[in-house]
Scaffold this motif. Structure first.
Motif, PDB file in Angstrom:
ATOM      1  N   TYR A   1       0.874  -1.187   0.046  1.00 43.58           N
ATOM      2  CA  TYR A   1       0.096   0.069   0.161  1.00 43.58           C
ATOM      3  C   TYR A   1       0.754   1.363  -0.122  1.00 43.58           C
ATOM      4  CZ  TYR A   1      -2.904   3.768   1.372  1.00 43.58           C
ATOM      5  OH  TYR A   1      -3.580   5.038   1.132  1.00 43.58           O
ATOM      6  N   LEU A   2       1.966   1.162   0.716  1.00 46.89           N
ATOM      7  CA  LEU A   2       2.818   2.396   0.887  1.00 46.89           C
ATOM      8  C   LEU A   2       3.222   2.717  -0.650  1.00 46.89           C
ATOM      9  CD1 LEU A   2       4.510   1.755   4.252  1.00 46.89           C
ATOM     10  CD2 LEU A   2       2.934   3.652   3.736  1.00 46.89           C
ATOM     11  N   GLN A   3       3.819   1.748  -1.280  1.00 48.31           N
ATOM     12  CA  GLN A   3       4.221   1.999  -2.496  1.00 48.31           C
ATOM     13  C   GLN A   3       3.359   2.478  -3.557  1.00 48.31           C
ATOM     14  OE1 GLN A   3       5.780  -2.184  -2.827  1.00 48.31           O
ATOM     15  NE2 GLN A   3       7.970  -1.691  -2.556  1.00 48.31           N
ATOM     16  N   TYR A   4       2.030   1.595  -3.444  1.00 50.48           N
ATOM     17  CA  TYR A   4       0.791   2.145  -4.121  1.00 50.48           C
ATOM     18  C   TYR A   4       0.254   3.641  -4.040  1.00 50.48           C
ATOM     19  CZ  TYR A   4      -4.369   2.592  -5.141  1.00 50.48           C
ATOM     20  OH  TYR A   4      -5.474   2.972  -5.423  1.00 50.48           O
ATOM     21  N   ASN A   5       0.595   3.858  -2.702  1.00 47.71           N
ATOM     22  CA  ASN A   5       0.058   5.346  -2.352  1.00 47.71           C
ATOM     23  C   ASN A   5       1.148   6.332  -2.977  1.00 47.71           C
ATOM     24  OD1 ASN A   5       0.436   7.980  -0.620  1.00 47.71           O
ATOM     25  ND2 ASN A   5      -1.659   7.087   0.430  1.00 47.71           N
ATOM     26  N   LEU A   6       2.560   6.058  -2.734  1.00 43.39           N
ATOM     27  CA  LEU A   6       3.272   6.998  -3.316  1.00 43.39           C
ATOM     28  C   LEU A   6       3.387   7.077  -4.957  1.00 43.39           C
ATOM     29  CD1 LEU A   6       6.022   8.597  -2.918  1.00 43.39           C
ATOM     30  CD2 LEU A   6       7.278   6.431  -3.334  1.00 43.39           C
ATOM     31  N   ARG A   7       2.917   6.008  -5.722  1.00 48.03           N
ATOM     32  CA  ARG A   7       2.880   6.093  -7.111  1.00 48.03           C
ATOM     33  C   ARG A   7       1.676   6.722  -7.402  1.00 48.03           C
ATOM     34  NH1 ARG A   7       2.580   0.541 -10.999  1.00 48.03           N
ATOM     35  NH2 ARG A   7       2.040   1.911 -12.878  1.00 48.03           N
ATOM     36  N   TYR A   8       0.600   6.605  -6.806  1.00 50.58           N
ATOM     37  CA  TYR A   8      -0.432   7.300  -7.489  1.00 50.58           C
ATOM     38  C   TYR A   8      -1.196   8.593  -6.788  1.00 50.58           C
ATOM     39  CZ  TYR A   8      -1.109   2.915 -10.126  1.00 50.58           C
ATOM     40  OH  TYR A   8      -0.977   1.929 -11.000  1.00 50.58           O
ATOM     41  N   ARG A   9      -0.619   8.982  -5.638  1.00 47.08           N
ATOM     42  CA  ARG A   9      -1.160  10.055  -4.891  1.00 47.08           C
ATOM     43  C   ARG A   9      -1.181  11.419  -5.545  1.00 47.08           C
ATOM     44  NH1 ARG A   9       3.509  11.014  -0.224  1.00 47.08           N
ATOM     45  NH2 ARG A   9       5.143  11.287  -1.662  1.00 47.08           N
ATOM     46  N   ALA A  10      -0.182  11.801  -6.582  1.00 48.86           N
ATOM     47  CA  ALA A  10      -0.060  12.884  -7.392  1.00 48.86           C
ATOM     48  C   ALA A  10      -0.816  12.713  -8.698  1.00 48.86           C
ATOM     49  CB  ALA A  10       1.286  13.217  -7.506  1.00 48.86           C
ATOM     50  N   GLN A  11      -1.596  11.613  -8.932  1.00 48.48           N
ATOM     51  CA  GLN A  11      -2.016  11.200 -10.149  1.00 48.48           C
ATOM     52  C   GLN A  11      -3.233  12.377 -10.552  1.00 48.48           C
ATOM     53  OE1 GLN A  11      -1.144   8.597 -11.901  1.00 48.48           O
ATOM     54  NE2 GLN A  11      -2.733   8.132 -13.367  1.00 48.48           N
TER      55      GLN A  11
ATOM     56  N   ASN B   1      -5.699  12.209 -12.533  1.00 51.12           N
ATOM     57  CA  ASN B   1      -6.884  11.906 -13.094  1.00 51.12           C
ATOM     58  C   ASN B   1      -7.369  10.682 -12.187  1.00 51.12           C
ATOM     59  OD1 ASN B   1      -9.510  10.934 -13.996  1.00 51.12           O
ATOM     60  ND2 ASN B   1      -8.551  10.756 -16.238  1.00 51.12           N
ATOM     61  N   GLN B   2      -8.104  10.808 -11.144  1.00 50.14           N
ATOM     62  CA  GLN B   2      -8.258   9.742 -10.019  1.00 50.14           C
ATOM     63  C   GLN B   2      -9.188   8.480 -10.778  1.00 50.14           C
ATOM     64  OE1 GLN B   2      -7.500  10.112  -6.824  1.00 50.14           O
ATOM     65  NE2 GLN B   2      -6.249  11.962  -7.351  1.00 50.14           N
ATOM     66  N   GLU B   3      -9.787   8.996 -12.065  1.00 52.62           N
ATOM     67  CA  GLU B   3     -10.466   7.695 -12.824  1.00 52.62           C
ATOM     68  C   GLU B   3      -9.472   6.929 -13.146  1.00 52.62           C
ATOM     69  OE1 GLU B   3     -13.093   9.402 -15.465  1.00 52.62           O
ATOM     70  OE2 GLU B   3     -14.069  10.707 -13.814  1.00 52.62           O
ATOM     71  N   ASP B   4      -8.142   7.003 -13.140  1.00 51.00           N
ATOM     72  CA  ASP B   4      -7.145   6.163 -13.897  1.00 51.00           C
ATOM     73  C   ASP B   4      -6.567   5.230 -13.035  1.00 51.00           C
ATOM     74  OD1 ASP B   4      -7.733   7.153 -16.311  1.00 51.00           O
ATOM     75  OD2 ASP B   4      -6.048   8.494 -16.470  1.00 51.00           O
ATOM     76  N   ILE B   5      -6.744   5.509 -11.596  1.00 50.36           N
ATOM     77  CA  ILE B   5      -6.064   4.710 -10.484  1.00 50.36           C
ATOM     78  C   ILE B   5      -6.738   3.518 -10.311  1.00 50.36           C
ATOM     79  CG2 ILE B   5      -5.235   4.898  -8.008  1.00 50.36           C
ATOM     80  CD1 ILE B   5      -5.305   7.993  -8.142  1.00 50.36           C
ATOM     81  N   PRO B   6      -5.930   2.279 -10.252  1.00 51.03           N
ATOM     82  CA  PRO B   6      -6.532   1.050 -10.103  1.00 51.03           C
ATOM     83  C   PRO B   6      -6.944   0.786  -8.653  1.00 51.03           C
ATOM     84  CG  PRO B   6      -4.013   0.992 -10.450  1.00 51.03           C
ATOM     85  CD  PRO B   6      -4.617   2.481 -10.578  1.00 51.03           C
TER      86      PRO B   6
END
Length: 96
Positions: A58-68, A70-75
């Motif tokens: 989860y920590l790796q997932y959060n780091l990768r996607y937190r600045a995305q 377009n929230q719709e593209d986040i798995p």
């Protein structure tokens, strides 16, 4: 990129980038504060290995996607139902 080793209650070790570990204010305080952990190794006696493995994910997932932008593209982050309570306790302790 420097790595940090998180050690579970059952002595399993998980390597994670320092940047991903810093997503957790608790880990950040342990790594930077007056109680600096020795050589980037953090023992987490209240968290079992299987739960810590998912927490690291989860920590790796959060780091990768937190600045995305377009929230719709986040798995979706998958949480096994049988592990939900233990993950909630670990997330509370790590403040994530």
């Amino acid at each position: 990129m420097p790595e940090v080793t998180l050690i579970s209650s059952d002595k399993r070790e998980f390597s994670i980038s320092r940047e991903a570990a810093m997503v957790s204010p608790t880990l950040k305080a342990m790594l930077e504060g007056p109680f600096k952990e020795k050589n980037g190794r953090v023992e987490l006696p209240g968290i079992e290995g299987n739960v810590l493995a998912k927490t690291v994910e989860y920590l790796q997932y959060n780091l990768r996607y937190r600045a995305q932008p377009n929230q719709e593209d986040i798995p979706e982050f998958e949480i096994p139902t049988e592990m939900a309570l233990e993950l909630l306790l670990a997330a509370d302790y790590l403040n994530v």
